[in-house]
Every structure is written in structure tokens, then in C-alpha cells.
Scaffold this motif. Sequence first.
Motif, PDB file in Angstrom:
ATOM      1  N   LEU A  24     -30.987  44.322  23.456  1.00 20.86           N
ATOM      2  CA  LEU A  24     -30.333  45.196  22.482  1.00 20.86           C
ATOM      3  C   LEU A  24     -29.292  46.087  23.154  1.00 20.86           C
ATOM      4  CD1 LEU A  24     -30.431  45.908  19.462  1.00 20.86           C
ATOM      5  CD2 LEU A  24     -32.044  47.714  20.049  1.00 20.86           C
ATOM      6  N   THR A  28     -25.337  45.487  22.396  1.00 27.80           N
ATOM      7  CA  THR A  28     -24.654  46.644  21.810  1.00 27.80           C
ATOM      8  C   THR A  28     -23.499  47.090  22.688  1.00 27.80           C
ATOM      9  OG1 THR A  28     -26.717  47.352  20.782  1.00 27.80           O
ATOM     10  CG2 THR A  28     -24.968  48.991  20.966  1.00 27.80           C
ATOM     11  N   ALA A  42     -23.153  42.289  10.874  1.00 26.02           N
ATOM     12  CA  ALA A  42     -24.529  42.612  11.261  1.00 26.02           C
ATOM     13  C   ALA A  42     -25.352  41.344  11.463  1.00 26.02           C
ATOM     14  CB  ALA A  42     -25.174  43.494  10.207  1.00 26.02           C
ATOM     15  N   ALA A  43     -25.058  40.304  10.675  1.00 28.64           N
ATOM     16  CA  ALA A  43     -25.780  39.045  10.838  1.00 28.64           C
ATOM     17  C   ALA A  43     -25.479  38.410  12.194  1.00 28.64           C
ATOM     18  CB  ALA A  43     -25.414  38.076   9.717  1.00 28.64           C
ATOM     19  N   GLU A  44     -24.232  38.462  12.622  1.00 23.46           N
ATOM     20  CA  GLU A  44     -23.878  37.943  13.948  1.00 23.46           C
ATOM     21  C   GLU A  44     -24.561  38.756  15.041  1.00 23.46           C
ATOM     22  OE1 GLU A  44     -19.653  37.955  14.307  1.00 23.46           O
ATOM     23  OE2 GLU A  44     -19.394  36.219  13.009  1.00 23.46           O
ATOM     24  N   PHE A  45     -24.619  40.058  14.865  1.00 23.77           N
ATOM     25  CA  PHE A  45     -25.282  40.926  15.836  1.00 23.77           C
ATOM     26  C   PHE A  45     -26.769  40.575  15.933  1.00 23.77           C
ATOM     27  CE2 PHE A  45     -27.491  44.815  17.099  1.00 23.77           C
ATOM     28  CZ  PHE A  45     -26.810  45.125  18.267  1.00 23.77           C
ATOM     29  N   GLY A  46     -27.413  40.418  14.786  1.00 20.57           N
ATOM     30  CA  GLY A  46     -28.831  40.059  14.763  1.00 20.57           C
ATOM     31  C   GLY A  46     -29.093  38.706  15.384  1.00 20.57           C
ATOM     32  N   THR A  47     -28.203  37.757  15.117  1.00 20.45           N
ATOM     33  CA  THR A  47     -28.343  36.426  15.702  1.00 20.45           C
ATOM     34  C   THR A  47     -28.209  36.481  17.213  1.00 20.45           C
ATOM     35  OG1 THR A  47     -27.444  35.432  13.698  1.00 20.45           O
ATOM     36  CG2 THR A  47     -27.421  34.087  15.682  1.00 20.45           C
ATOM     37  N   VAL A  49     -28.752  39.034  19.211  1.00 20.28           N
ATOM     38  CA  VAL A  49     -29.915  39.724  19.781  1.00 20.28           C
ATOM     39  C   VAL A  49     -31.125  38.796  19.781  1.00 20.28           C
ATOM     40  CG1 VAL A  49     -31.547  41.615  19.434  1.00 20.28           C
ATOM     41  CG2 VAL A  49     -29.107  42.042  19.262  1.00 20.28           C
ATOM     42  N   THR A  50     -31.339  38.081  18.690  1.00 19.77           N
ATOM     43  CA  THR A  50     -32.494  37.182  18.597  1.00 19.77           C
ATOM     44  C   THR A  50     -32.423  36.062  19.618  1.00 19.77           C
ATOM     45  OG1 THR A  50     -32.691  37.656  16.239  1.00 19.77           O
ATOM     46  CG2 THR A  50     -33.783  35.675  17.046  1.00 19.77           C
ATOM     47  N   THR A  53     -32.748  37.472  23.192  1.00 16.05           N
ATOM     48  CA  THR A  53     -34.094  37.985  23.448  1.00 16.05           C
ATOM     49  C   THR A  53     -35.057  36.835  23.711  1.00 16.05           C
ATOM     50  OG1 THR A  53     -33.737  39.948  22.092  1.00 16.05           O
ATOM     51  CG2 THR A  53     -36.013  39.311  22.490  1.00 16.05           C
TER      52      THR A  53
END
Length: 73
Positions: A24, A28, A42-47, A49-50, A53
Amino acid sequence: MRDALRSSPLFSVRRLLVCFVVTLVVVTTDALFFHVEPVRTAAEFGTEVTIHTLGFYGGYTLVALFNRSGAER
């Protein structure tokens, strides 16, 4: 059974949380300052990070498995 899973090097909630926090921070920082990987939504950011990770967790788990087998000798 729970104790075996809790002490197992294969599954670790603590390791997953450490990987998530580190990822994260890195994603970021990249999204705000460096723009190496363009993140627009935000969807690209979540993808990002997932995916990162889970990759980091997988690598960290492999290291833990090999480290644990060397400690038992």
C-alpha cells in the motif's frame, strides 16, 4: 489442528498484513509521485495493490518455507 495451522509457515495473517501495508505504501507513493505505473481510477489502484500484495505474500511465504526447513535441521 488450529495450532498446527497457526504455527504453519504456509499461512500467516501477520505476513499478509505486513505485505499489504508495504505494498500500500509503495503503490501510493508511486501513484502520487513517480507515476511508473499509471493509476487513474480507484479500481486500478485496488487492482495494483491486490496483485502486488499477493505476489509479495507468495514470495515471502516461499522464503519462510525454506527458512523454516533450514532451522529444523
